[in-house]
Design a protein around this motif. Structure first.
Motif, mmCIF file in Angstrom:
data_model
loop_
_atom_site.group_PDB
_atom_site.id
_atom_site.type_symbol
_atom_site.label_atom_id
_atom_site.label_comp_id
_atom_site.label_asym_id
_atom_site.label_seq_id
_atom_site.Cartn_x
_atom_site.Cartn_y
_atom_site.Cartn_z
ATOM 1 N N GLY A 1 0.719 -1.168 0.094
ATOM 2 C CA GLY A 1 0.277 0.022 0.428
ATOM 3 C C GLY A 1 1.137 1.458 0.020
ATOM 4 O O GLY A 1 0.418 2.457 0.252
ATOM 5 N N ASN A 2 2.273 0.689 0.275
ATOM 6 C CA ASN A 2 3.056 2.351 0.011
ATOM 7 C C ASN A 2 2.479 2.813 -1.095
ATOM 8 O O ASN A 2 2.481 2.923 -2.191
ATOM 9 N N PRO A 3 2.074 5.079 -1.207
ATOM 10 C CA PRO A 3 1.459 5.750 -1.995
ATOM 11 C C PRO A 3 2.750 6.574 -3.111
ATOM 12 O O PRO A 3 2.098 6.743 -3.065
ATOM 13 N N PHE A 4 3.888 6.021 -2.116
ATOM 14 C CA PHE A 4 4.573 6.517 -2.764
ATOM 15 C C PHE A 4 5.766 5.811 -3.856
ATOM 16 O O PHE A 4 7.170 5.874 -3.002
ATOM 17 N N PRO A 5 5.583 4.934 -5.025
ATOM 18 C CA PRO A 5 6.751 4.182 -5.452
ATOM 19 C C PRO A 5 7.359 5.181 -5.770
ATOM 20 O O PRO A 5 8.573 4.258 -5.822
ATOM 21 N N ALA A 6 6.934 6.091 -6.643
ATOM 22 C CA ALA A 6 8.423 6.320 -7.536
ATOM 23 C C ALA A 6 9.829 7.044 -5.985
ATOM 24 O O ALA A 6 10.837 7.454 -6.217
ATOM 25 N N GLU A 7 8.964 8.085 -5.478
ATOM 26 C CA GLU A 7 9.964 8.472 -4.640
ATOM 27 C C GLU A 7 10.222 7.504 -4.039
ATOM 28 O O GLU A 7 11.858 7.601 -2.716
ATOM 29 N N SER A 8 9.965 5.918 -3.555
ATOM 30 C CA SER A 8 10.567 4.753 -2.710
ATOM 31 C C SER A 8 12.174 4.244 -3.511
ATOM 32 O O SER A 8 12.677 3.907 -2.977
ATOM 33 N N VAL A 9 11.333 4.332 -4.685
ATOM 34 C CA VAL A 9 12.864 4.230 -5.837
ATOM 35 C C VAL A 9 13.975 5.213 -5.838
ATOM 36 O O VAL A 9 15.003 4.333 -5.331
ATOM 37 N N ASP A 10 13.930 5.982 -5.957
ATOM 38 C CA ASP A 10 14.337 6.897 -6.175
ATOM 39 C C ASP A 10 15.286 7.551 -4.628
ATOM 40 O O ASP A 10 16.321 7.555 -4.328
ATOM 41 N N THR A 11 14.263 7.555 -3.889
ATOM 42 C CA THR A 11 14.969 7.773 -2.416
ATOM 43 C C THR A 11 14.474 7.048 -1.400
ATOM 44 O O THR A 11 13.548 7.404 -0.178
ATOM 45 N N ALA A 12 14.514 5.634 -1.178
ATOM 46 C CA ALA A 12 14.063 4.609 -0.204
ATOM 47 C C ALA A 12 14.010 5.442 1.412
ATOM 48 O O ALA A 12 13.148 4.958 2.089
ATOM 49 N N ASP A 13 15.682 6.116 1.631
ATOM 50 C CA ASP A 13 15.644 6.189 3.202
ATOM 51 C C ASP A 13 14.997 7.493 2.866
ATOM 52 O O ASP A 13 14.782 8.579 4.188
ATOM 53 N N GLN A 14 14.118 7.994 2.417
ATOM 54 C CA GLN A 14 13.515 9.492 2.352
ATOM 55 C C GLN A 14 12.223 9.164 2.751
ATOM 56 O O GLN A 14 11.200 10.080 2.456
ATOM 57 N N VAL A 15 11.490 7.789 2.441
ATOM 58 C CA VAL A 15 10.267 7.423 2.575
ATOM 59 C C VAL A 15 9.899 6.716 3.704
ATOM 60 O O VAL A 15 11.032 5.952 4.013
ATOM 61 N N ALA A 16 9.141 6.717 4.426
ATOM 62 C CA ALA A 16 8.481 6.299 5.737
ATOM 63 C C ALA A 16 7.109 6.258 6.003
ATOM 64 O O ALA A 16 6.488 7.142 5.294
ATOM 65 N N VAL A 17 6.907 5.189 6.758
ATOM 66 C CA VAL A 17 6.161 4.978 7.512
ATOM 67 C C VAL A 17 5.597 4.731 8.916
ATOM 68 O O VAL A 17 6.493 4.468 9.247
ATOM 69 N N ARG A 18 4.808 6.042 9.442
ATOM 70 C CA ARG A 18 4.489 5.598 10.783
ATOM 71 C C ARG A 18 3.428 4.470 11.373
ATOM 72 O O ARG A 18 2.705 4.868 11.273
ATOM 73 N N VAL A 19 4.025 3.134 11.973
ATOM 74 C CA VAL A 19 2.999 2.232 12.128
ATOM 75 C C VAL A 19 2.453 2.135 13.452
ATOM 76 O O VAL A 19 3.207 2.207 14.375
ATOM 77 N N MET A 20 0.828 2.756 13.055
ATOM 78 C CA MET A 20 0.849 3.261 14.317
ATOM 79 C C MET A 20 -0.227 1.877 14.821
ATOM 80 O O MET A 20 -0.703 1.009 14.512
ATOM 81 N N ARG A 21 -0.751 1.808 16.564
ATOM 82 C CA ARG A 21 -0.912 0.827 17.095
ATOM 83 C C ARG A 21 -2.711 0.619 17.038
ATOM 84 O O ARG A 21 -2.772 -0.409 16.499
ATOM 85 N N ARG A 22 -3.255 2.304 16.785
ATOM 86 C CA ARG A 22 -4.258 2.749 16.354
ATOM 87 C C ARG A 22 -3.773 3.702 15.402
ATOM 88 O O ARG A 22 -3.321 4.191 15.451
ATOM 89 N N SER A 23 -5.350 3.654 13.892
ATOM 90 C CA SER A 23 -5.587 4.484 13.158
ATOM 91 C C SER A 23 -5.170 5.648 13.842
ATOM 92 O O SER A 23 -6.434 6.654 14.826
ATOM 93 N N ALA A 24 -4.744 6.369 13.728
ATOM 94 C CA ALA A 24 -3.472 7.820 13.684
ATOM 95 C C ALA A 24 -4.943 8.964 13.218
ATOM 96 O O ALA A 24 -6.263 8.299 12.391
ATOM 97 N N PRO A 25 -5.614 9.763 14.391
ATOM 98 C CA PRO A 25 -7.562 9.984 13.791
ATOM 99 C C PRO A 25 -6.863 11.382 12.679
ATOM 100 O O PRO A 25 -5.897 12.108 12.396
ATOM 101 N N VAL A 26 -7.668 11.713 12.218
ATOM 102 C CA VAL A 26 -7.643 12.164 10.447
ATOM 103 C C VAL A 26 -7.209 13.409 10.891
ATOM 104 O O VAL A 26 -6.628 13.725 9.585
ATOM 105 N N GLU A 27 -8.015 13.916 12.039
ATOM 106 C CA GLU A 27 -7.561 15.327 11.726
ATOM 107 C C GLU A 27 -6.217 15.597 12.331
ATOM 108 O O GLU A 27 -5.459 16.112 11.766
ATOM 109 N N ALA A 28 -5.695 14.637 12.922
ATOM 110 C CA ALA A 28 -4.006 14.722 13.544
ATOM 111 C C ALA A 28 -2.957 14.381 11.959
ATOM 112 O O ALA A 28 -2.548 15.144 11.550
ATOM 113 N N VAL A 29 -3.874 14.091 11.495
ATOM 114 C CA VAL A 29 -2.480 13.669 9.863
ATOM 115 C C VAL A 29 -2.927 14.831 8.488
ATOM 116 O O VAL A 29 -1.919 14.732 8.062
#
Length: 181
Positions: free
Chosen positions: A89-117
């Motif tokens: 589900g990585n929404p940034f595939p092009a960036e992941s190819v070019d600069t993989a260490d600058q693409v990150a995911v914050r894996v959440m215990r519970r879904s992050a609040p929509v307003e916070a995102v």
């Protein structure tokens, strides 16, 4: 037996926080987890266990960590299928190819609040991006500046319990669990 991924929050940052991966592996084996493997020295475990509820597994690991290392850390667990879905589900595939260490995911215990995102967008520089996928937060951050306001804003206080991994780590963990399917 089912394969799981466990991510430990911030075990290498700060003085006296480092955890040796061999000790972490031994801790996991000590509570009955099987085929325990680590990936790089940042608190990533892949293991097999009987099918259990994820919150129960997180609690067991956190209690064992505190007992073994004398301090609490948050541990986020995902089943192999869920980890593979996260990676796909990585929404940034092009960036992941070019600069993989600058693409990150914050894996959440519970879904992050929509307003916070949504609020994270105000911290993003022109060359930075934010996306929420199934409650986890994906970021493309810049190395152009000494520090990214976006990365600093993506924290526990604002988003809840979670931990970040860059695309290289996400991909390698997916390869590890994919080979066990």
């Amino acid at each position: 037996m089912k394969t799981y991924v466990a991510l430990l929050y911030s075990i290498i940052l700060g003085e006296r926080r480092r955890v040796v991966m061999a000790d972490l592996k031994a801790m996991a084996e000590g509570i009955g987890l099987k085929n325990v493997r680590t990936l790089v020295a940042t608190g990533n475990l892949v293991f097999e266990a009987r099918t259990v509820k994820i919150p129960d597994l997180e609690r067991r690991l956190e209690m064992a960590f505190e007992e073994t290392f004398g301090r609490h850390v948050d541990i986020i667990v995902r089943g192999a299928e869920d980890w593979l879905k996260l990676a796909a589900g990585n929404p940034f595939p092009a960036e992941s190819v070019d600069t993989a260490d600058q693409v990150a995911v914050r894996v959440m215990r519970r879904s992050a609040p929509v307003e916070a995102v949504e609020a994270l967008h105000s911290y993003a520089a022109e060359d930075e991006k934010v996306a929420s996928v199934d409650g986890d937060i994906w970021l493309v951050f810049s190395r152009e500046r000494p520090s990214s306001r976006l990365l600093a804003a993506a924290n526990h206080k604002r988003l809840g319990v979670g931990t970040s991994r860059n695309w290289n780590t996400v991909r390698r963990l997916a390869e590890m669990v994919g080979s066990r399917q």
